[in-house]
Design a protein around this motif. Structure first.
Motif, PDB file in Angstrom:
ATOM      1  N   HIS A 323     143.361  56.201  55.172  1.00  0.00           N
ATOM      2  CA  HIS A 323     144.104  57.200  54.394  1.00  0.00           C
ATOM      3  C   HIS A 323     144.151  56.818  52.913  1.00  0.00           C
ATOM      4  O   HIS A 323     143.952  57.675  52.036  1.00  0.00           O
ATOM      5  N   TRP A 324     144.407  55.554  52.628  1.00  0.00           N
ATOM      6  CA  TRP A 324     144.490  55.110  51.236  1.00  0.00           C
ATOM      7  C   TRP A 324     143.130  55.195  50.543  1.00  0.00           C
ATOM      8  O   TRP A 324     143.056  55.322  49.328  1.00  0.00           O
ATOM      9  N   ALA A 325     142.051  55.072  51.321  1.00  0.00           N
ATOM     10  CA  ALA A 325     140.709  55.125  50.724  1.00  0.00           C
ATOM     11  C   ALA A 325     140.444  56.478  50.075  1.00  0.00           C
ATOM     12  O   ALA A 325     139.694  56.568  49.087  1.00  0.00           O
ATOM     13  N   SER A 326     141.036  57.541  50.597  1.00  0.00           N
ATOM     14  CA  SER A 326     140.856  58.851  49.986  1.00  0.00           C
ATOM     15  C   SER A 326     141.686  59.019  48.724  1.00  0.00           C
ATOM     16  O   SER A 326     141.378  59.855  47.870  1.00  0.00           O
ATOM     17  N   GLU A 327     142.757  58.231  48.601  1.00  0.00           N
ATOM     18  CA  GLU A 327     143.618  58.322  47.426  1.00  0.00           C
ATOM     19  C   GLU A 327     143.196  57.339  46.334  1.00  0.00           C
ATOM     20  O   GLU A 327     143.231  57.663  45.143  1.00  0.00           O
ATOM     21  N   GLU A 328     142.828  56.102  46.732  1.00  0.00           N
ATOM     22  CA  GLU A 328     142.370  55.081  45.774  1.00  0.00           C
ATOM     23  C   GLU A 328     141.066  54.484  46.291  1.00  0.00           C
ATOM     24  O   GLU A 328     141.048  53.351  46.796  1.00  0.00           O
ATOM     25  N   PRO A 329     139.973  55.190  46.192  1.00  0.00           N
ATOM     26  CA  PRO A 329     138.712  54.681  46.768  1.00  0.00           C
ATOM     27  C   PRO A 329     138.250  53.387  46.128  1.00  0.00           C
ATOM     28  O   PRO A 329     137.634  52.551  46.806  1.00  0.00           O
ATOM     29  N   GLU A 330     138.502  53.198  44.823  1.00  0.00           N
ATOM     30  CA  GLU A 330     138.045  51.980  44.170  1.00  0.00           C
ATOM     31  C   GLU A 330     138.728  50.734  44.724  1.00  0.00           C
ATOM     32  O   GLU A 330     138.210  49.618  44.590  1.00  0.00           O
ATOM     33  N   ARG A 331     139.864  50.891  45.360  1.00  0.00           N
ATOM     34  CA  ARG A 331     140.619  49.738  45.865  1.00  0.00           C
ATOM     35  C   ARG A 331     140.478  49.565  47.377  1.00  0.00           C
ATOM     36  O   ARG A 331     140.389  48.439  47.871  1.00  0.00           O
ATOM     37  N   TRP A 332     140.440  50.669  48.129  1.00  0.00           N
ATOM     38  CA  TRP A 332     140.506  50.563  49.577  1.00  0.00           C
ATOM     39  C   TRP A 332     139.255  51.062  50.301  1.00  0.00           C
ATOM     40  O   TRP A 332     139.127  50.841  51.512  1.00  0.00           O
ATOM     41  N   ALA A 333     138.346  51.753  49.622  1.00  0.00           N
ATOM     42  CA  ALA A 333     137.216  52.381  50.323  1.00  0.00           C
ATOM     43  C   ALA A 333     136.349  51.367  51.055  1.00  0.00           C
ATOM     44  O   ALA A 333     135.794  51.666  52.121  1.00  0.00           O
ATOM     45  N   ALA A 334     136.215  50.163  50.511  1.00  0.00           N
ATOM     46  CA  ALA A 334     135.352  49.157  51.142  1.00  0.00           C
ATOM     47  C   ALA A 334     135.881  48.724  52.509  1.00  0.00           C
ATOM     48  O   ALA A 334     135.132  48.175  53.320  1.00  0.00           O
TER      49      ALA A 334
END
Length: 775
Positions: A323-334
């Motif tokens: 869920h957080w990856a969609s909001e802050e991809p630079e931090r959580w997408a990996a």
């Protein structure tokens, strides 16, 4: 002071050491000491250095090597006692050569201050060894800092404690912290000084940061470690410390550390199916150590009770990251990868059913043994108190007996506050004072937990302020109440105190009161939040050396477990049947609802936010399920409306309180449950629910005499049916008299004050309209 020859020998020793100091650079004796080589290396045998100089200087005289070394030791000691030299505290603590500072400095420096300190130690109940250690430690501070007891600061005490802790880590002994409590009680410290050094100990009162919570498990993969730290930091604002610590334990220890232990080199949250399956299999069981009936400890595996909670926590981690990856991809997408825990793996419904089954089975196993446990702890309390009282009257060295126990009073140093005895055959020593303390508090904990159903945390937080009285507006009668402070769900509540519980609470207050008649203030420690709370007059407290401390929940658990193990009860598998504090809470809910208390009233008393939780605590019995189901089919719509499962109205609560007014009868109080009428048509003398009051014993004797006269009259007239009925009443009256006389005898032996003598305040309702609780 010693003989003249001893004084001359000490003088020569002091002069010898001063002559050696003159060889060191400096203007004062202290400067010369600081510049000497022995001041830099306290761990070495510094006596040999001075003795070597004395031999080279021809100062040995007629004494040999051993006498010269002893003279060097005595010489430095005289300079320390006279405050000529002040070695640093680290030197005094570390030096392998010890000085009798605790004997000489109190005699030479501050005799009045040390006499007051010793008197305070006796007042607080310190043993002889504890008092001696306290005086020695205060003497070390004065030897290093100078001055008197009034000049000692909190910083001086902390410095000594840190040095002692360092020595303990190196394998040396630790004489305790009692000296600080004694100095604090004498008023030598500022008002804002900590009441106990536990408040400044690094092991207490420190909440670990999220980095420290994760790093304590030594994770090898740095990226995952940083991810878990960031994840915990995101959740920190909405969690209390206990929940945060539990979250770190599940994710760092049970999840990732387990994966690293079984799959070295793993560095990604994307788990292959075989690795995920193996991990879920391992989480389903855990290794525990159980005690068998013969007292041995064995290691075994059992199902992990919180396996579903662990799986839910890991699943929440993966879902949060996605869920957080969609909001802050630079931090959580990996880190957004498929979750290894499927929804079907958790099975919340099945887990809840199994947990309910385990809880019910545990309650059903322990409920029949609860009366035996209560008798056991009560007998142990009475026996320990009688043994201590008998030993106190016995001269040291003499043998005494109490029941089947024969002991010999141990000879101990004068002034000890504890009473020791030993077995004449095995010479095993027993601390009777501690045994009496343990037996009393075990009995008190069992009785309070059984009578109230409160949580163990709420038990340890009970204070003198928790005892209140409510004045009924209609009759003016005082109803004793127990105020339970907000705990798990932040819900405070008031419980009606039964006469039996009032006796227990009165005995507790009678035991903890100080010489002035007040309950001492102690500083509780919250083990969940890792912080000290303001001082309170808590009821469950005892002395720990010079420090009055609350009795911790862990200690109460251990005492109750030891008491249950001492009975030798076993379950169906042959393992010892242990009692946990929460077992009493489940038993309380089960007994209350089975005896007719409405579930929504029980919910308020238990402090549950949801009535389903209350019903989950109530154990189900097979015959009860059958009877209840049949009654449900016939009476559900008429007698069990859905409106019952709701919060009680003001009228219902008033009716509940009014129930206690209708239980008052001439001979005492009727013990029938709420919502039930008298099924015996008020023949109180025959009713087993009648609680007779001691003051009504003359009336009961008059009733018995009247029954005897009526029986004689009936026999004269041939009224045999009347004789049979009167004989039944006479037998019941004799039983009541016997029970009342036994109760009076026990109450007299204990010397318990009455409840209204110990309740700090009374609640008197206003004469106006009932206030709106939501206003």
């Amino acid at each position: 002071m010693g003989t003249a020859s001893n004084q001359r020998r000490r003088r020569r020793a002091a002069v010898l050491f001063l002559d050696w100091l003159e060889q060191q650079p400096g203007q004062t004796w202290q400067e010369r000491w600081n510049a000497s080589e022995i001041a830099d290396d306290p761990r070495s045998d510094w006596r040999l250095t001075v003795a070597s100089w004395a031999r080279d200087a021809g100062r040995t005289g007629t004494i040999g090597h051993d006498g010269l070394v002893a003279a060097v030791t005595s010489g430095l000691g005289q300079l320390l006692y006279a405050d000529v030299l002040r070695p640093p505290m680290s030197w005094l603590v570390t030096s392998p050569i010890r000085f009798p500072l605790g004997r000489e400095i109190p005699r030479l420096r501050d005799p009045h201050g040390f006499a007051t300190l010793a008197e305070q130690a006796t007042t607080t109940g310190l043993s002889f060894d504890q008092r001696r250690h306290a005086i020695e430690q205060v003497s070390v501070i004065l030897a290093a800092k100078g001055g008197t007891l009034a000049d000692i600061t909190v910083g001086d005490c902390l410095e000594l404690i840190e040095l002692r802790d360092r020595r303990k880590a190196e394998g040396a002994g630790h004489p305790g912290w009692g000296f600080y409590q004694l100095l604090h009680a004498l008023g030598h410290f500022p008002p804002d000084a900590p009441t106990t050094l536990r408040m400044l100990d690094r092991r207490f009162g420190n909440q670990l940061s999220v980095e420290e919570l994760v790093d304590q498990y030594a994770l090898a993969c740095r990226p995952v470690r940083d991810l878990l730290v960031a994840y915990l930091a995101e959740h920190r604002p909405r969690l209390d410390y206990a929940s945060l610590k539990q979250l770190a334990y599940h994710l760092a220890k049970l999840f990732w550390k387990d994966l690293e232990s079984h799959h070295p080199g793993i560095d990604s949250l994307r788990l292959p199916p075989d690795i995920a399956t193996a991990w879920k299999s391992r989480t389903a069981v855990k290794t525990v150590i159980v005690r068998t009936a013969d007292g041995h400890q064995v290691e075994t595996s059992e199902a992990r009770a919180d396996a579903a909670t662990l799986l839910t926590t890991v699943r929440a981690l993966y879902l949060d990251l996605s869920h957080w990856a969609s909001e802050e991809p630079e931090r959580w997408a990996a880190w957004a990868v498929p979750c290894p825990v499927r929804r079907t793996d958790i099975g919340a419904t099945k887990d809840a059913a199994r947990r309910k089954s385990r809880m019910d089975q545990r309650t059903r196993e322990r409920l029949p043994h609860l009366p035996a446990l209560r008798r056991h702890v009560d007998n142990a309390r009475v026996h320990a108190a009688a043994l201590l009282k008998t030993a106190d009257r016995t001269p040291p060295g003499e043998t005494f007996s109490r029941g089947a126990t024969s002991l010999r009073r141990t000879r101990i140093a004068t002034g000890s506050s504890r009473i020791w005895a030993e077995d004449p055959v095995t010479s095993t020593r027993r601390d009777l004072t501690r045994e009496d303390d343990t037996a009393f508090w075990t009995w008190a904990a069992v009785e309070v937990l059984h009578a109230t159903g409160i949580r163990i945390e709420e038990l340890t937080e009970l204070s003198h302020h928790s005892l209140v009285q409510y004045r009924l507006p209609s009759t003016g009668e005082l109803v004793p109440l127990l105020h339970i402070a907000p705990s798990k769900n932040d819900l405070e509540r008031l419980l009606v105190i039964s006469p039996e519980l009032a006796d227990v609470l009165a005995a507790i207050i009678h035991r903890v009161r100080d010489a002035a008649g007040a309950v001492p203030l102690v500083v509780p420690y919250d083990v969940h939040e890792h912080e000290f709370t303001p001082a309170m007059p808590v009821l469950f407290q005892h002395r720990h050396g010079a420090d009055a401390r609350p009795i911790s929940a862990g200690t109460i658990r251990r005492w109750i477990t030891d008491a249950a193990n001492g009975m030798g009860l076993t379950d169906a598998s042959g393992a010892l049947l242990d009692f946990k504090p929460h077992d009493f809470r489940r038993i309380f809910a089960t007994e209350a609802i089975m005896n007719g208390m409405p579930p929504h009233i029980c919910q308020l008393i238990m402090g549950h936010a949801n009535i389903n939780t209350t019903m989950g605590y109530k154990a189900v019995y097979p015959e009860e399920a059958i009877t209840g189901h049949r009654a449900y089919l016939a009476r559900r719509r008429d007698l069990r409306p859905s409106t019952e499962y709701r919060s009680p109205t003001d009228e219902e609560w008033e009716e509940f309180l009014g129930h206690f007014e209708h239980r008052k009868v001439s001979l005492g109080t009727c013990g029938r449950a709420y919502g039930t009428g008298c099924i015996h048509e008020h023949p109180c003398i025959r009713c087993p629910l009648l609680r007779t009051e001691p003051a009504q014993l003359p009336r009961l004797l008059e009733i018995r005499d009247n029954l005897l006269a009526r029986i004689d009259e009936a026999r004269e007239h041939g009224w045999l049916g009347e004789v049979d009925g009167l004989n039944v009443s006479l037998s019941a009256a004799n039983n009541k008299i016997a029970q009342l006389e036994e109760s009076v005898r026990r109450t007299t032996d204990l010397g318990m004050p009455r409840f209204h003598d110990v309740a700090p305040h009374t609640i008197t309702p206003s004469t106006g309209p009932h206030p709106d609780p939501d206003a």
